[in-house]
Design a protein around this motif. Structure first.
Motif, PDB file in Angstrom:
ATOM      1  N   ASP A   1      -3.521   5.642  -1.939  1.00 27.27           N
ATOM      2  CA  ASP A   1      -3.973   4.670  -2.613  1.00 27.27           C
ATOM      3  C   ASP A   1      -5.568   4.544  -1.833  1.00 27.27           C
ATOM      4  OD1 ASP A   1      -1.858   3.509  -4.107  1.00 27.27           O
ATOM      5  OD2 ASP A   1      -1.555   1.704  -2.838  1.00 27.27           O
TER       6      ASP A   1
ATOM      7  N   TYR B   1      -8.664   5.904   2.519  1.00 27.14           N
ATOM      8  CA  TYR B   1      -7.372   6.144   1.633  1.00 27.14           C
ATOM      9  C   TYR B   1      -6.204   5.881   2.792  1.00 27.14           C
ATOM     10  CZ  TYR B   1      -7.439  10.865   3.740  1.00 27.14           C
ATOM     11  OH  TYR B   1      -7.713  11.762   4.689  1.00 27.14           O
TER      12      TYR B   1
ATOM     13  N   ALA C   1       1.013  -1.180  -0.097  1.00 29.70           N
ATOM     14  CA  ALA C   1      -0.049   0.179  -0.012  1.00 29.70           C
ATOM     15  C   ALA C   1       0.676   1.200  -0.042  1.00 29.70           C
ATOM     16  CB  ALA C   1      -0.890   0.150   0.973  1.00 29.70           C
TER      17      ALA C   1
ATOM     18  N   THR D   1      -6.387  -2.286  -1.418  1.00 28.41           N
ATOM     19  CA  THR D   1      -5.654  -0.992  -1.826  1.00 28.41           C
ATOM     20  C   THR D   1      -5.585  -1.035  -3.163  1.00 28.41           C
ATOM     21  OG1 THR D   1      -3.455  -1.389  -1.066  1.00 28.41           O
ATOM     22  CG2 THR D   1      -5.044  -0.333   0.485  1.00 28.41           C
TER      23      THR D   1
ATOM     24  N   PRO E   1      -4.405   2.179  -6.391  1.00 26.28           N
ATOM     25  CA  PRO E   1      -3.821   3.495  -6.753  1.00 26.28           C
ATOM     26  C   PRO E   1      -4.970   4.342  -6.907  1.00 26.28           C
ATOM     27  CG  PRO E   1      -2.789   2.228  -8.028  1.00 26.28           C
ATOM     28  CD  PRO E   1      -3.687   1.208  -7.425  1.00 26.28           C
TER      29      PRO E   1
ATOM     30  N   THR F   1      -2.795  -3.207  -4.773  1.00 25.06           N
ATOM     31  CA  THR F   1      -1.386  -2.836  -4.108  1.00 25.06           C
ATOM     32  C   THR F   1      -1.060  -3.677  -2.949  1.00 25.06           C
ATOM     33  OG1 THR F   1      -1.938  -0.728  -3.077  1.00 25.06           O
ATOM     34  CG2 THR F   1      -0.879  -0.593  -5.397  1.00 25.06           C
TER      35      THR F   1
END
Length: 343
Positions: free
Chosen positions: A160, A311, A156, A291, A293, A227
């Motif tokens: 993200d 986020y 992460a 997570t 992008p 991620t």
């Protein structure tokens, strides 16, 4: 002398595995994620295992053996999907006390077989032993993914988006309902018949959870590679803290974005329990927390059953929930602790 309960499950794991560095080139990732990773060519091999003990992880007074077998297999499949992989094989080991009959074991394996058929997984081995402490189930699941494409907890990055599939808290509320009806039944005697009408969804989420194979397939179809990712087994707060700790980040999640089913809300109200606490800390939902992008925002919105709840931030900002009125409260890992038996 330190008590095991003071360390907690993950603290104990960290302590007992600290002296086992990886020595083989084929061992890519060891303890510390949803599954280990090994490489033997074009694909990485994923391995995970779960141990379920009667009286700790399940209560046969209200858990049917067929459902227990199904759930025991599915929770292992979920770990493989949480790595972005595909489960392929399982081994099943049992410790069985003398109070169980052959028919009891048949029912347990009927559930395991049903799960294997639905998810396309092979039963390839295992072991059995006598037990003096009731039923013990240990399942190891082997899966695979394209080499280098496994999704870990440590990827992460700040900005993200934090996403979660399905809804949260339903399995915990289903457990509260089963435990309440079991207590009432013990007091009322043989004439008592529990009434589960209108609560079928939360019961199913507790007794017969599903691994989110569909979400993995949808992410692949959209060309989205998270991620970081893990499944929600011990509670959303706990899993978020794992991702942030492993990724060296902070996070912000929004209370009003946490997905909660109507039956879950009704049950929480009936039991006079805090709904958000149940959703954040209940556990056993086996939804996927991941997570992506910020640039994937629009494509994530196209995936049915996924909600963006917050986020990732810089680590110095810490991990917090933003309430409906804009206040921030630190996230605390209040999920299931097997050594205390509490949430």
């Amino acid at each position: 002398m330190a008590e095991i309960s003071d360390l907690g499950e993950f603290g104990l794991i960290d302590r007992i595995t600290a002296g086992f560095p990886l020595k083989n080139e084929s061992s890519i990732l060891g303890v510390g994620d949803d599954a280990a990773i090994m490489n033997f060519g074009e694909k990485d091999v994923l391995v995970t295992t779960d141990l379920l003990l009667e009286g700790i992880h399940f209560d046969l007074r209200y858990v049917p053996l067929k459902h227990l077998g199904y759930k025991s297999a599915v929770v292992n499949f979920s770990d493989i999907y949480a790595m972005g992989g595909t489960p392929r094989q399982i081994t099943v080991s049992l410790g069985v006390s003398s109070r169980f009959t052959v028919e009891h074991i048949d029912a347990l394996y009927e559930g395991i077989r049903t799960a294997c058929e639905f998810y396309g997984v092979d039963l390839v081995g295992g072991d059995t032993s006598a037990s003096v402490t009731g039923l013990v189930i240990s399942i190891t699941c082997i899966g695979d993914c394209v080499k280098g494409e496994e999704i870990r907890r440590d990827g992460a990055k700040p900005t993200d988006l934090i996403c979660v599939s399905g809804d949260l808290g339903a399995a915990f509320m289903g457990l509260q309902l089963l435990e309440r009806e079991n207590r009432v039944s013990a007091d009322a005697g043989k004439d008592f018949t529990p009434d589960f009408s209108g609560k079928e969804y939360i019961l199913e989420r507790q007794l017969k959870p599903e691994a989110r194979k569909d979400i993995i397939e949808a992410l692949r179809a959209e060309g989205i590679r998270p991620t970081s990712m893990m499944d929600v087994s011990d509670g959303l707060s706990s899993e978020l803290l794992h991702i942030c700790r492993n990724s060296h980040t902070g996070c912000r999640v929004y209370e009003d974005r946490i997905p909660i089913d109507y039956q879950t809300a009704l049950m929480a109200e009936e039991l006079n329990m805090n709904l958000i606490t149940a959703a954040m800390n209940g556990g056993e939902d086996y939804e996927l927390l991941f997570t992506v992008p910020l640039t994937e925002h629009d494509r994530i919105e196209n995936i049915k059953g996924v909600k963006m709840i917050g986020y990732i931030t810089e680590p110095q900002l810490g991990c917090a929930m933003i309430t409906r009125d804009g206040q921030e409260f630190p996230l605390k890992a209040q999920g299931w602790n097997a050594f205390t038996g509490k949430v």
